[in-house]
Every structure is written in structure tokens, then in C-alpha cells.
Design an enzyme around this catalytic site. Structure first.
Site, PDB file in Angstrom:
ATOM      1  N   GLU C  74      -9.126   8.456   1.427  1.00  0.00           N
ATOM      2  CA  GLU C  74      -9.593   8.486   0.038  1.00  0.00           C
ATOM      3  C   GLU C  74     -10.781   7.550  -0.200  1.00  0.00           C
ATOM      4  O   GLU C  74     -11.041   7.154  -1.337  1.00  0.00           O
ATOM      5  CB  GLU C  74      -8.438   8.112  -0.906  1.00  0.00           C
ATOM      6  N   HIS C  93      -8.214   1.001  -5.918  1.00  0.00           N
ATOM      7  CA  HIS C  93      -7.396   2.208  -6.089  1.00  0.00           C
ATOM      8  C   HIS C  93      -5.956   1.809  -5.818  1.00  0.00           C
ATOM      9  O   HIS C  93      -5.652   1.235  -4.774  1.00  0.00           O
ATOM     10  CB  HIS C  93      -7.821   3.316  -5.136  1.00  0.00           C
ATOM     11  N   HIS C  95      -1.408   2.304  -6.633  1.00  0.00           N
ATOM     12  CA  HIS C  95      -0.236   3.135  -6.938  1.00  0.00           C
ATOM     13  C   HIS C  95       0.659   2.388  -7.928  1.00  0.00           C
ATOM     14  O   HIS C  95       1.867   2.326  -7.784  1.00  0.00           O
ATOM     15  CB  HIS C  95       0.547   3.453  -5.655  1.00  0.00           C
TER      16      HIS C  95
END
Lengths: 233, 233, 233, 233
Positions: C74, C93, C95
């Protein structure tokens, strides 16, 4: 085989560290050389498992080399699923806390997080009462194990009412990862259901997204981390 | 007796580690040689308890060998229950956080998880205000202890409004395990109640399942783990 | 540059410690000497990242010096945002677990806590399905990265449906701090929504308060703490 | 005085360990020899505070011995409350997470747990917007500190909208204990409100119970534990 036993140690400690098993869950792996055999620890809290504690079992869940060591009462979960599902190479039976409220309310689990995509393959709920009335809730016989395996069918996991869940996969890292992310999904889905309110819309992963994700997801990067953590202790 | 004192150290540290007691709960065990006596620590946070901190009490909760050491104000919980319940060999008074919302709303606790099956034997709620108005909430007299014991009756635990709970058992590992899984059940039941919504169905353990489970559940595998953890520190 | 690489190590470990990334998030920083380049680790769990694991990438997300080391699938999240947003010097980025229920229900995130004031600048949600049907949910192509960057627009963060979020800032401590406090805000806002009930009033920060706070908030005191913790391990 | 400084170190580390302050809260104590002075750390995350970091301040919140060291922007919280409340000897400003949803919804905090009995003395909410529009939310001036102190009035704590709370007491252990149990009460009360449902009954501590408890509750046994933990690190 040596590696598989070490991986079972890693799996046991990792599941304990993530709070999805207490002293009572267990991870197993099918033998790589003899598909009629599987490996799992003797009766011991997973957090304490070492290589020396791992025994070999036949698919009737008789230990080959127990030498008097006590066995898990619920070993039939493993043997009966390995019988029914030749594709399954690893199984985790857990007491994952947040799946219990789903199993007890009939609230269907849906894939809300991409790390938990496998839930989109369907996660049925098994009620031991449908197999036998008045049990102590433990899957302590071949009959109960086979009944659970039948409800699992071709799915990647089965919730167990008042108990936890059993998760299966084609390899051990995948079974461990699925177990950890089943719990994460339950927590996220619980909050989403609360935010959405009765009848509110929740945007779950769709079938095409699930299919594209589950085909390769082996939690490789997680497994590398979990292995390092587990073996450093 | 030496082992029982060591077990009280293990119990105290284990309860603290699981967050069901803060600095203020206490575990006790009835003497194995004299049923008119019990053992419990001096006034000290459970996490800090060592074998040397454990005193012997008579059932009026007088310490036999305090030598000037301060005692728990709420020791009467223990003495009065040992008087009223000859079957009880171990008691844990805790500040388990998630039972308080149940006790304060009158929401009945029900067995949602097989490790918490004992809840199916009934867990009444005690309101200290029914015994005495305007207390500081502590069970600091024989009268209050006896009033609590009466509400406990033959049950395995009693919730205490605005306070926590008191859990009893035939042995110490069972009392500790029940305390930890009472908290787990409260968390799971809270979520199930939220998921089910007002009037929604929750599939609890039934009476036959409860009976089949509580007859043998001593949390043996947990106790082995907790003991190892507690004594390694 | 040495300091920037060390700061990426601190950022990676700090994000893991705070539970906002599991094995799968990543932090990057734009090169201070060449704005067409950025730094980010090789394919590795953030908790394990050391200075030696950090690679240099061009804005098409080609690694300059991979020497055969595997890259994050990613990475295009980073390259495409650096292209679209010259003001952005650092990207995380993540979670972050509690933002997922917001992203999946369309419940708008609002600034409820002053440490999370930046949310008042607007946090849109991106649904990968709007860019491409049937993906595995990963931002694994320049097209998907650019599509995400477009939805981010001039905002400080973008929620990603079924996935987590991506947070940007003018410097790395700010990107890390915003990520951690986005999660905190989600937890607080969830509880406030539950307390307020349907249609209930919640007193969020207003636009003037947001503007006065975000102008200087670099989480300096936090960063000093996080650096000390991360490097002591 | 040496002991008071050590106690401030214990307080700072204990509050951080319990998650009620992040890098941004602070604890202070009034000088035992000069009531026009108080002690508090320089601008530093509480977790990192050592005895050498503690400065002396006058009640206008000027540091007597800063020697160029940076000060907390929000020190006026402390100085202005010490001015307004001669009975107050210790103050904790915190970012206790679960009180924020109460402060932002106007949901009144009530004493649901005996360790949190002080809440029954009344915990008003302060909205900085009532004092000044468009702030960055920080109590960064004598005016704002005095405005907060006025809303606190004779109460033991004041919630701060979008921010956290400030807790006061006659001694430092009491201020620390009240801060920790304010958070615990918020968590329990949140769950009770959810269980009770709209308009449902919650059995809180009554005024006589509150009065009987707060008169002596100094969290002595907790403080002994916290001190041991804090100083062993």
C-alpha cells in the site's frame, strides 16, 4: 515437523497474549507427513506450552505418546474436524470474549474490517443444546465434536453458544490470525451496531471484496511479529 | 497449612492482576485444621501480600496474632459468612468493576459463558441501605456482615450495590476463578443486552447445563497458570 | 536526514504501542532535501522497524535502494498523497480500531476533545468501492492511491471504510499525534453518542476553537515522552 | 518538604499509569510552610517527572526558580484555585477519557461506586466558551483560571468540556485517588445508563452515604501501593 511444533508454541503464546484464549483454548496442526494425525499440547494453559508439551494424536483424538500426561477434554473438536474437513490443516478453539454476545443473541457476524474478511465466508453458530441437553458445555465426546464439525460445514469458523468459537484454516498462521481478527471484528461490529441504531445501515465488505481478500490473506507480516515476540520471552 | 497461606498469596496477586480488586479487596480461606478459624492478610493492598502478612482470625473476626498490625475494616464479611455457611471454605470480596452497573440497576446477572456457569445458581444483590441508613458503604460491623451473609444465603456470590461483590466457594481456586469469571460474564452480558435491545432474546445457559458444569469446575488449569505467574514475580 | 530516519523509528514503535496500528500500518516522511522523495520502512511490522529498515522512495512509490527487500503493497497511499499535497510532510496509514465503526456507518467524526481538534478541519470517508469494485480492500495501485488522495483533498485525515484511516500533517510528530488522538476521539464520541441518545445534543468544539488549537498543536510534550519510551526499548 | 516533592513524583507517575493523564495533565501541592506558594513540575510529561523537575510557584503562577525551564501553559488552573480555595492543598488537572462524554452531553455525574463517593458533593461542568469565545481550549491565563475556579466553587472537582477535569482535595493522595475513581465512576455510570435505558432507575449513593464516606476517604491503602510501584521503577 520440528518447525510445526515450534509454530504451535508460537500460536499458543500469541493467542494468550491477544486475550482470545484464557487458560482453556487450544491450537492444533495436522501432521505434514501423515494426514491421519495431528499435533496439540497436553492439558496445559496455552501460555505455558513448550515444544516438549506437544503430543501427537490420531483422528479419534487418542494421544500416541501421552505417557500418562493428561489430555484436553475437548480434543474431539480437533479430531472430528480434521476427519470432516481434509482441507483443514490447523484449528484454534478459543474463548474469544466478544463473540459470545453475538453467539447468544443470534446476531450474525459480518465482515466489517478487511483483516477479518474471512467472516464473509459465513460464520454459523452452534448450540451444544441442539446436540445434547444438559451438558457441561464442553465438547467432550466424539459425538459432540462431530456435531460441531457438521455445523461448521465448509465455513472458516463456528461460534459456540455460551462458550467461544472454533476457527479453521489451511495453515497455522491463518488460523491464528483469523482467531485474533474475529475478536477485533466483533468489537468493531458491536460499536457499529450501536452507532447505526435499530435498522441502521452498516457498510460491510461485499462478497467480491471478501473473495479477493481471503484468497491470499495469511497474516504473514503479523506472524513474523508474533513469532519474534513469542520466542523472545 | 503452609500451602494454604501460599495459595492466599497467589489468590491476592491473581485477583489484582485481573483487575477485579484494586487496593481494597481481600481473599480469605477457612483453616483446614480448625473450622472456627480463617486466614486473611493484614490491612494491605492484595498485590503486596506476602506469606508473612497473613493472619489467623476467629469467626468473630478477631485476629489471633495481629501484634499491632492493622486489620481490614471489612473483615466481618468473611467471619460472618464462615459462621453462616459451613460449606464455604474460601471467600473473595472484590471491587469487580462491571458488576456494579448490574447491582445498581437491578439488572439480573445470568450465566452467558460456561466459565461463569455458577451464576446460574443465583446471584442476589445486597443493598447496605436495607441494613442501615447512612453508612460509609463499608461492611464494618458484625451486624452488617451477618446481614450480607443472610442475603447471600446459599448462593455462590452476592452483588453489593455501589461497591462490588463477595464470592464464596468450597476451595480457594474456585473462589478466585468465580470472581474473575463473574467480571467476564458481566462484560459479555452487558454487550449481549445492548445487541439484543429492549426485550430481545438472549440464550443463556439453562439449569441443567449449569448443574452439569458447576459440579466439577475448579479452574484447575487456570490455577496452575496463575500460581506460576504469581510466584515468578 | 539521520534525525528524520530515527523519528520514523520512534513513530513506528509509538503507533504500535498505542494500538492504532497492528502489523500492517506504516508511517512515512517526505525528504527534507528532496521533496520528490519520501522515506518509509521496508515490508515489516512497525513495531520491529529499525533505522536500517527504512528505504527511500520516489513519488511513484518506487524504492530507490530496496536491494531486493520487499515493499509495502500500500505504499501508493504515501506517494500519491505527497504528489497531491505539497504541504504534507508526513503520513500515517493506520488500522485504528474505533474509527472503523464510524467509517462503516457514515457517522461523521466531530472534535470532542481538544487534543483531537484537527478533526474539526473535516475528516471525510473514502470507500474503495467507489474507485473499484471487488478489490481486496488494499490501496495497492497508483490509481487507488490517487483516488484516496482526491477524497482526502485538503483535509488532515481520511477514514477508509472497512479498513482504518490515513492521517497527514506538516511534520511527523503531528501526524503521529493526530493518529493517536483520532482513535481517542472516536472512543469518546462513541460514548457521547450513546449517552446523548438519538437526536441528543453533544457540545463539540466549534470552528473558532478548532482554528485556535490546530495552528500550534504539534504534540511536542507527547513526542518527547514517546521518543524516550521508544528508544529505551 | 522533601516528602511533598517525592509525593508529587509518585502522584505524577501514578496518574500516568492509570491512564487518566496522557503527556498533558499535571499534579500540584500547596507548600506546607507557605500557603502562598505551590509546587508543580516544569513543562514535562508527568510520567517522566523526577524530584529535580519540580518548581515552586507563587499564586499568580510565576515560577520562583525556573532558571529558564519551560512552564506548563495551564499552570493558572492551579494558582487561581489555590487563591480561591484556602482549604485546597492539592490539585490534579487531567485528561481522564471517560469524563469527556459526560461533560459534552451535560449528563450529570453521580456517585455509583463507594470509592467515588466524593462525586456526591457535586461535580459541575465548566465550558471555557462561557468565559471566552474562540480559545484553543487551554486555561492559559489568570482570567481563565479564575473563571474555572469560580465554576468549581466549593466542589471537589469540575469537568471541563472537550478537555477533561480538575480535581481538588485537602491532601495529595486524596486528589490522586479522586482523579482515578472519577474515571472509574464514569465507566460504571456509562454502563449503568446503558443498562437502565431511557428513564430507567439507577440506585446511586444517597447524600447520607456520601457524607459518611468522604469524611475519611484518603485512599491510604491505595497510596501505599502506588508509592511502592512508582518508586520501584
Amino acid at each position: 515437523m520440528a518447525d510445526l511444533l515450534l509454530d504451535l508454541v508460537v500460536a499458543s503464546r500469541t493467542l494468550a497474549e491477544h486475550g482470545v484464549i484464557d487458560a482453556y483454548g487450544h491450537a492444533s496442526a495436522r501432521s505434514e507427513t501423515n494426514p491421519q494425525r495431528y499435533f496439540m499440547a497436553r492439558n496445559l494453559a496455552p501460555e505455558l506450552v513448550t515444544r516438549e508439551d506437544i503430543l501427537e494424536y490420531d483422528l479419534d483424538s487418542n494421544a500416541i505418546d501421552a505417557n500418562g500426561r493428561a489430555l484436553y477434554k475437548e480434543r474431539f473438536i480437533h479430531g472430528e474436524i480434521y476427519k470432516a474437513r481434509p482441507d483443514v490443516k490447523a484449528i484454534v478453539h478459543n474463548h474469544s470474549p466478544t463473540v459470545v454476545p453475538f453467539a447468544c443473541t443470534g446476531h450474525e457476524m459480518r465482515p466489517i474490517f478487511h483483516m477479518s474478511a474471512f467472516i464473509g465466508l459465513g460464520v454459523p453458530t452452534w448450540d451444544i443444546r441442539d446436540a445434547q441437553e444438559g451438558t457441561d458445555m464442553l465438547v467432550s465426546s466424539p459425538y459432540l465434536g462431530a456435531h460441531l464439525a457438521k455445523q461448521l460445514a465448509a465455513h472458516p469458523a463456528v461460534l459456540m453458544r455460551g462458550h467461544g468459537s472454533t476457527v479453521v484454516a489451511e495453515n497455522l498462521p491463518r488460523a491464528v490470525g483469523r482467531t485474533i481478527y474475529l475478536e477485533m471484528n466483533a468489537r468493531m461490529q458491536f460499536q457499529a451496531v450501536m452507532l447505526a441504531g435499530p435498522g441502521g445501515y452498516i457498510n460491510y465488505m461485499d462478497d467480491a471484496e471478501v473473495a479477493a481478500n481471503v484468497s491470499w490473506q495469511n497474516y504473514d507480516r503479523s506472524w513474523e511479529l508474533w513469532k519474534k515476540r513469542a520466542l523472545e520471552r
